[in-house]
Design a protein around this motif. Structure first.
Motif: not given
Ligand code: G
Ligand code: MN
Length: 269
Positions: A142-157
């Motif tokens: 909401d403050a304007g930072f971009e958010i990236a999901l790292d290591d995508f595909g290695t978690g469980m869901s």
């Protein structure tokens, strides 16, 4: 205390690994990666989990954030455009209710616009207080930072996270990329994650690109950005600055021609 001493003694430093627009190979941003330069035998994969467990990850993260803020000013002065740098934030920190507020205050006090920083959070956040993590990450978004999901595909869901976290980018884990050209299953997974990201309207970064065949495979499938040893290794700030001066400025016109990417700042970084 020990961590504060090590930081003050200059034992750690921040390296930068450029990220490239997959279609044109123009460097469009970079990931800040901490290195324990006084202990080259200790890779981040070894020391970061330990620091996460003993609570010393917060001062180290703040050292990285402070260094990145300083370096962004230096990059901006040298390149004449607003750079975009991504920082890895441990999910353990996002689950602390005051961490995000402190981070916001610190970055704004340093004169950095939120659009210049992307926060990378690994999928392992699911093992922490999910509600608290989502609240913190949403506050930063909401403050304007971009958010990236790292290591995508290695978690469980992974798909669940995409729904509950306000991420604008996913970084496809290098495990899958390594399999391109070798394991058809990995190729199909990468292709379908890229498809899924398009459907979910999130931008994609493919990590760990080491061969031309891997780069071609992901860029033909419309991946937005590529990162990996084929294109550039993580490097100390001065080398990174020289790299950007060589590759970035002369190609600014090209950047303007790239289709809109979340990761490009409005100023056309
Ligand atoms: O989990 P995260 O994506 O933040 O990890 C980044 C790490 O991956 C860094 O330590 C970096 O040095 C390493 N790395 C970056 N590019 C490559 C690559 O092409 N191959 C391999 N094996 N490691 C890479
Ligand atoms: Mn990362």
């Amino acid at each position: 205390m020990e961590m504060a001493r090590a930081i003050a003694a200059g034992e750690f430093s921040v390296y930068y690994q450029p990220r490239f627009a997959a279609g044109t190979l123009v460097p469009v941003s970079a990931e800040a990666l901490v290195r324990w330069t006084a202990r080259p035998d200790m890779s981040p994969d070894r020391f970061i989990p330990r620091l996460e467990r003993n609570g010393a990850i917060e001062p180290l993260t703040m050292f990285v954030v402070a260094t990145v803020c300083q370096d962004i000013h230096r990059l901006r002065n040298a390149l004449g455009v607003n750079p975009k740098i991504s920082i890895n934030i441990s999910p353990a920190l996002f689950s602390k209710s005051l961490f995000a507020d402190g981070l916001l205050d610190f970055i704004s006090m340093n004169g950095i616009r939120p659009s210049m920083i992307e926060m990378e959070i690994t999928e392992s956040f699911v093992t922490h207080d999910l509600g608290a993590v989502v609240t913190s990450v949403t506050k930063l978004r909401d403050a304007g930072f971009e958010i990236a999901l790292d290591d995508f595909g290695t978690g469980m869901s992974s798909l669940h996270y995409l729904d509950i976290l306000p991420a604008s980018t996913i970084k496809i884990d290098r495990h899958f990329v390594t399999g391109i050209g070798a394991r058809p299953t990995c190729e199909r997974i990468v292709a379908s994650v890229l498809d899924m990201a398009r459907a979910a309207n999130v931008s994609t970064v493919v990590e760990g690109v080491e061969t031309v065949a891997q780069l071609k495979y992901v860029s033909d499938l419309g991946c937005n950005e590529a990162q990996g040893f084929l294109l550039a290794h993580p490097m100390p700030f001065n080398d990174f600055l020289a790299f950007m001066l060589r590759h970035h400025k002369p190609r600014l016109q090209l950047v303007a021609a790239i289709p809109p990417l979340h990761t490009l700042s409005p100023e056309g970084c």
